[in-house]
Design a protein around this motif. Structure first.
Motif, short mmCIF file in Angstrom:
data_model
loop_
_atom_site.label_atom_id
_atom_site.label_comp_id
_atom_site.label_asym_id
_atom_site.label_seq_id
_atom_site.Cartn_x
_atom_site.Cartn_y
_atom_site.Cartn_z
N GLN A 147 -38.70 27.04 -55.84
CA GLN A 147 -39.32 28.57 -55.42
C GLN A 147 -38.01 29.23 -54.98
O GLN A 147 -36.93 28.88 -54.77
CB GLN A 147 -39.98 28.29 -53.79
CG GLN A 147 -40.74 29.32 -53.42
CD GLN A 147 -41.45 29.26 -51.95
OE1 GLN A 147 -41.44 28.01 -51.60
NE2 GLN A 147 -41.78 30.19 -51.41
N SER A 186 -43.98 28.23 -70.94
CA SER A 186 -43.54 27.11 -70.22
C SER A 186 -43.14 25.98 -71.07
O SER A 186 -42.70 24.77 -70.58
CB SER A 186 -44.99 26.47 -69.54
OG SER A 186 -45.92 26.27 -70.52
N ARG A 232 -45.64 37.13 -69.32
CA ARG A 232 -46.16 35.95 -69.95
C ARG A 232 -47.69 35.82 -70.17
O ARG A 232 -48.70 36.19 -69.39
CB ARG A 232 -45.88 34.65 -68.83
CG ARG A 232 -44.55 34.57 -68.22
CD ARG A 232 -44.53 33.51 -67.26
NE ARG A 232 -43.15 33.65 -66.68
CZ ARG A 232 -42.34 32.51 -66.58
NH1 ARG A 232 -42.39 31.42 -67.49
NH2 ARG A 232 -41.24 32.35 -66.27
N SER A 276 -54.87 34.89 -64.34
CA SER A 276 -53.70 35.59 -63.98
C SER A 276 -53.34 36.44 -62.85
O SER A 276 -52.19 36.46 -62.49
CB SER A 276 -53.62 36.80 -65.08
OG SER A 276 -54.55 37.75 -64.92
N GLU A 285 -53.21 35.08 -60.05
CA GLU A 285 -52.48 33.99 -58.88
C GLU A 285 -50.96 34.32 -59.14
O GLU A 285 -50.11 34.05 -58.41
CB GLU A 285 -52.74 32.73 -59.31
CG GLU A 285 -54.35 32.31 -59.03
CD GLU A 285 -54.61 30.98 -59.47
OE1 GLU A 285 -53.42 30.17 -59.83
OE2 GLU A 285 -55.78 30.48 -59.39
N HIS A 286 -50.49 34.80 -60.38
CA HIS A 286 -49.20 35.17 -60.69
C HIS A 286 -48.88 36.51 -60.98
O HIS A 286 -49.24 37.05 -62.24
CB HIS A 286 -48.51 34.07 -61.39
CG HIS A 286 -48.72 32.56 -60.94
ND1 HIS A 286 -47.82 32.06 -60.03
CD2 HIS A 286 -49.48 31.72 -61.38
CE1 HIS A 286 -48.08 30.79 -59.78
NE2 HIS A 286 -49.13 30.54 -60.55
N GLU A 287 -47.87 37.25 -60.55
CA GLU A 287 -47.50 38.66 -61.24
C GLU A 287 -46.63 38.52 -62.10
O GLU A 287 -45.93 37.50 -62.53
CB GLU A 287 -46.34 39.20 -59.95
CG GLU A 287 -45.91 40.73 -60.25
CD GLU A 287 -44.96 41.16 -59.20
OE1 GLU A 287 -44.65 42.46 -59.36
OE2 GLU A 287 -44.87 40.58 -58.26
N HIS A 318 -48.37 37.61 -65.20
CA HIS A 318 -49.08 36.89 -65.92
C HIS A 318 -50.25 37.40 -66.50
O HIS A 318 -51.04 38.19 -65.90
CB HIS A 318 -49.43 35.47 -65.33
CG HIS A 318 -48.39 34.51 -65.14
ND1 HIS A 318 -48.61 33.28 -64.85
CD2 HIS A 318 -47.17 34.67 -65.03
CE1 HIS A 318 -47.63 32.62 -64.58
NE2 HIS A 318 -46.63 33.46 -64.77
#
Length: 461
Positions: free
Chosen positions: A41, A167, A187, A193, A195-197, A199
């Motif tokens: 993290q 990945s 990405r 998507s 859940e993650h900035e 993506h």
């Protein structure tokens, strides 16, 4: 208390070097692949109070290591101290001292103490110091080379780049390399998507692309696909490989072509398996294709980018050679037997292996994006291919182990089947004609130096 101080010259101003360390991806770029440390993290900045959580592997057991930043002085200094981890005390200061307008010195000062009684603590600290020497050498070499590569394009605008396969072995190193250079990366991933900035959903099986979340792009780097070396090539697996490489590439190119503002350039992964088994014939981008499953796959894989070319997108086909990294690929598979002194040549050993360091893959991908005259197939290999016998001798020398246990060709064919005939035993003596003609400055032209750099081994005098 143990102390280590090391100083290195960097080819950019103190402000530019400091900015590199401030950007997302710097922590990942600074971790040696042989150190067994991963980022769990990261807050993304190095300002006072920000933290990074690492996982350190000790004999297969992952131990958390939490560091907190302090002493932030823009353009000049930042520090970190341990909040949780194996050390009784740890602090690391980095100072950036100007050396004229376009150069600086980076000084690392590490103070630490191990827990326990004096005799054991002193022994542990000596071992840690030797490891830190290797780590700082790796970091200084990497930072200097990355900064020099990005400085080549200092006068060009920073780009918005999308990456598939982020990945994987190449993609997981490429994203931090690009972001530390100031580029914006999205990405393209499977699944949700939100859940993650950064993506964006892309389904390679249907070609569906979440265009509403996609920023206007300057470039796309397409690396996704089934791992060719993950298992025996059964009929079912060969079909999955073909679908993940050929059909997924065609669908992505069709999706990009339909965008209101398509990217200017698309880099599509391929492989030097395109050339097949060619003995000691010198092969460049104009050489004819070979025969066999892998050669046919690469030919169809490259042809699948036609919809992007038809839409006016400049397409670069990256024919990757053997990518050197202890985190994956052929080198990772060879390390365990070689470290135990059980390595040796594969087959007769006369087959050419055209290799490239992972760092040169990253630099060459950026070069391909930035170089407008570069188009079509491009060989991503180092300028000096070696035979398998030369490769194994060099690896053994770097590891200070013998290489006296060859694996006969018949044993490889039994163990790996068709994959041995197409990936391990064929000879492809490939040269990077287009990269050299367009001025790409290779970091690693000869095999021994990248092996020493990646494996943390002392550079020969």
């Amino acid at each position: 208390m143990a102390e280590l101080v090391r100083r290195a010259g960097l080819p950019v101003s103190a402000e530019e070097a400091f900015a590199w360390h401030e950007r997302p991806g710097a922590v990942e770029r600074l971790l040696p692949p042989s150190a067994g440390i991963q980022v769990a993290q990261c807050s993304g900045t190095i300002r006072d109070g920000d933290r990074v959580k690492l996982q350190v592997s000790f004999g297969g057991v992952k131990v958390p290591w939490v560091l907190e930043y302090y002493g932030y002085e823009p353009g000049r200094r930042f520090c970190e101290r341990q909040i949780e981890g194996v050390f009784a005390r740890w602090s690391h200061e980095r100072r950036f001292e100007p050396d004229g307008p376009d150069a600086c010195f980076l000084e690392d000062r590490i103070d630490f103490q191990m827990p326990g009684l004096w005799p054991i603590r002193s022994w542990a600290e000596r071992r840690i110091l030797r490891g830190l020497e290797k780590t700082l050498r790796y970091r200084h070499d990497t930072v200097a080379a990355d900064l020099a590569e990005h400085a080549r394009w200092r006068d060009r605008p920073r780009l918005r780049i999308a990456v598939t396969g982020s990945s994987g072995l190449i993609g997981s190193a490429l994203v931090p390399f690009l972001t530390t250079g100031g580029h914006s990366v999205q990405r393209l991933v499977r699944g949700r998507s939100g859940e993650h900035e950064g993506h964006v959903v892309w389904d390679p099986e249907t070609g569906q692309l979440q265009a509403d979340r996609l920023q206007p792009l300057d470039a796309v780097i397409h690396l996704a696909g089934e791992n060719l070396a993950a298992g025996r090539w059964t009929a079912e697996r060969k079909e999955r490989i073909r679908a993940s490489r050929v059909e997924a590439t065609r669908r992505l190119c069709q999706s990009l072509a339909r965008l209101l503002r398509p990217p200017r350039v698309l880099v599509v992964a391929s492989a030097i398996g395109y050339y097949g088994d060619r003995g000691d014939e010198l092969l460049d981008e104009t050489s004819r294709p070979g025969r066999g499953f892998l050669a046919d796959l690469c030919r169809d894989w490259e042809a699948a980018s036609r919809p992007a070319r038809s839409a006016g997108i400049r397409v670069v086909v990256a024919r990757f050679g053997l990518v050197l990294s202890p985190r994956g690929g052929s080198l990772a598979k060879m390390l365990t037997p070689f470290r135990f002194g059980l390595g040796g040549r594969l087959g007769g050993g006369g087959q050419f292996w055209s290799w490239i360091s992972l760092d040169d893959v990253l630099g060459a991908l950026l070069h391909a994006i930035m170089t407008d005259e570069l188009e079509g197939p491009v060989n991503f290999v180092a300028p000096e291919p070696v035979t398998n016998a030369q490769f194994t001798r060099t690896l053994a020398r770097v590891l200070r182990r013998p290489a006296v246990l060859p694996v006969p060709a018949w044993a490889l064919r039994i163990a790996l089947g068709e994959m041995a005939r197409e990936m391990v035993l064929p000879s492809a003596r490939v040269v990077p004609r287009k990269l050299e003609q367009t001025g790409y400055p290779f970091r690693h032209r000869k095999l021994e130096w990248p092996l020493r750099h990646l494996l943390g081994r002392q550079t020969p005098e």
